[in-house]
Design a protein around this motif. Structure first.
Motif, PDB file in Angstrom:
ATOM      1  N   ARG A   6    -126.183  42.746 -28.271  1.00 39.75           N
ATOM      2  CA  ARG A   6    -126.826  43.034 -27.003  1.00 39.75           C
ATOM      3  C   ARG A   6    -126.324  44.375 -26.498  1.00 39.75           C
ATOM      4  N   THR A   7    -126.894  44.853 -25.405  1.00 43.23           N
ATOM      5  CA  THR A   7    -126.449  46.108 -24.828  1.00 43.23           C
ATOM      6  C   THR A   7    -125.085  45.920 -24.192  1.00 43.23           C
ATOM      7  N   PHE A   8    -124.064  46.456 -24.861  1.00 44.86           N
ATOM      8  CA  PHE A   8    -122.680  46.227 -24.461  1.00 44.86           C
ATOM      9  C   PHE A   8    -122.430  46.673 -23.025  1.00 44.86           C
ATOM     10  N   SER A   9    -122.998  47.807 -22.644  1.00 44.37           N
ATOM     11  CA  SER A   9    -122.710  48.357 -21.322  1.00 44.37           C
ATOM     12  C   SER A   9    -123.290  47.515 -20.189  1.00 44.37           C
ATOM     13  N   ASN A  10    -124.077  46.516 -20.498  1.00 40.30           N
ATOM     14  CA  ASN A  10    -124.597  45.615 -19.465  1.00 40.30           C
ATOM     15  C   ASN A  10    -123.615  44.519 -19.094  1.00 40.30           C
ATOM     16  N   TYR A  11    -122.544  44.382 -19.890  1.00 44.85           N
ATOM     17  CA  TYR A  11    -121.635  43.254 -19.753  1.00 44.85           C
ATOM     18  C   TYR A  11    -120.295  43.660 -19.151  1.00 44.85           C
ATOM     19  N   SER A  38    -115.081  45.919 -15.428  1.00 41.81           N
ATOM     20  CA  SER A  38    -116.498  45.964 -15.096  1.00 41.81           C
ATOM     21  C   SER A  38    -117.288  46.688 -16.182  1.00 41.81           C
ATOM     22  N   TRP A  39    -118.604  46.607 -16.109  1.00 44.75           N
ATOM     23  CA  TRP A  39    -119.450  47.228 -17.124  1.00 44.75           C
ATOM     24  C   TRP A  39    -119.227  48.737 -17.186  1.00 44.75           C
ATOM     25  N   SER A  40    -118.908  49.338 -16.045  1.00 46.86           N
ATOM     26  CA  SER A  40    -118.718  50.787 -15.989  1.00 46.86           C
ATOM     27  C   SER A  40    -117.308  51.201 -16.378  1.00 46.86           C
ATOM     28  N   GLY A  41    -116.389  50.253 -16.345  1.00 44.06           N
ATOM     29  CA  GLY A  41    -114.991  50.577 -16.596  1.00 44.06           C
ATOM     30  C   GLY A  41    -114.241  51.020 -15.356  1.00 44.06           C
ATOM     31  N   LEU A  42    -114.915  51.090 -14.233  1.00 44.28           N
ATOM     32  CA  LEU A  42    -114.290  51.607 -13.026  1.00 44.28           C
ATOM     33  C   LEU A  42    -113.468  50.566 -12.283  1.00 44.28           C
ATOM     34  N   LEU A  99    -117.665  38.871 -15.030  1.00 49.32           N
ATOM     35  CA  LEU A  99    -116.962  37.942 -15.902  1.00 49.32           C
ATOM     36  C   LEU A  99    -116.162  36.988 -15.026  1.00 49.32           C
ATOM     37  N   PRO A 100    -116.460  35.701 -15.066  1.00 44.76           N
ATOM     38  CA  PRO A 100    -115.699  34.751 -14.257  1.00 44.76           C
ATOM     39  C   PRO A 100    -114.252  34.676 -14.717  1.00 44.76           C
ATOM     40  N   THR A 101    -113.362  34.339 -13.811  1.00 44.24           N
ATOM     41  CA  THR A 101    -111.969  34.117 -14.195  1.00 44.24           C
ATOM     42  C   THR A 101    -111.737  32.665 -14.605  1.00 44.24           C
ATOM     43  N   ASP A 102    -112.677  31.797 -14.320  1.00 50.80           N
ATOM     44  CA  ASP A 102    -112.614  30.408 -14.765  1.00 50.80           C
ATOM     45  C   ASP A 102    -113.278  30.307 -16.130  1.00 50.80           C
ATOM     46  N   PRO A 103    -112.530  29.957 -17.166  1.00 50.01           N
ATOM     47  CA  PRO A 103    -113.101  29.947 -18.521  1.00 50.01           C
ATOM     48  C   PRO A 103    -114.267  28.977 -18.683  1.00 50.01           C
ATOM     49  N   ARG A 104    -114.386  27.999 -17.804  1.00 41.98           N
ATOM     50  CA  ARG A 104    -115.488  27.041 -17.920  1.00 41.98           C
ATOM     51  C   ARG A 104    -116.838  27.713 -17.714  1.00 41.98           C
TER      52      ARG A 104
END
Length: 123
Positions: free
Chosen positions: A27-32, A52-56, A103-108
């Motif tokens: 998939r488009t990596f930069s979207n994630y 974050s997707w931007s790295g910022l 990205l959630p911090t809860d692995p569930r």
């Protein structure tokens, strides 16, 4: 979903360093948003760091703040975790994870996982 493959685990003495890498495809990596979790033997999987997707924007779990650094290269579809001043309690299988838009911090609630890479820190 995005496919994730980790590398860079191993055995290191306490106080040493390791660098984990995760390569994404499909998939488009930069979207994630991307991140790392870990799971020690007999324990639940726990959040380590995310970017974050931007790295910022980055965020770390308290136990690794000041020792671990997460970074990403959207041109190479990779995310890295630089681990310094390692402690025996950092011993775990480390998993790369992806989420969209966050990205959630809860692995569930994480939808995409790598297969994991073992990190062992000896005392």
């Amino acid at each position: 979903q995005v496919q994730l493959v980790e590398s860079g685990g191993g055995l290191v003495q306490a106080g040493g360093s390791l660098r984990l890498s995760c390569t994404a495809s499909g998939r488009t990596f930069s979207n994630y948003a991307m991140g790392w979790f870990r799971q020690a033997a007999g324990k639940e999987r726990e959040f380590v760091a995310r970017i974050s997707w931007s790295g910022l924007s980055t965020y770390y779990a308290d136990p690794v703040k000041g020792r671990f650094t997460i970074s990403r290269d959207n041109a190479k579809n990779t995310v890295a975790l630089q681990m310094n001043s390692l402690k025996p309690e950092d011993t775990a299988v480390y998993y790369c994870a992806a989420g969209q838009p966050l990205l959630p911090t809860d692995p569930r609630f994480v939808g995409s996982w790598g297969q994991g890479t073992q990190v062992t820190v000896s005392s």
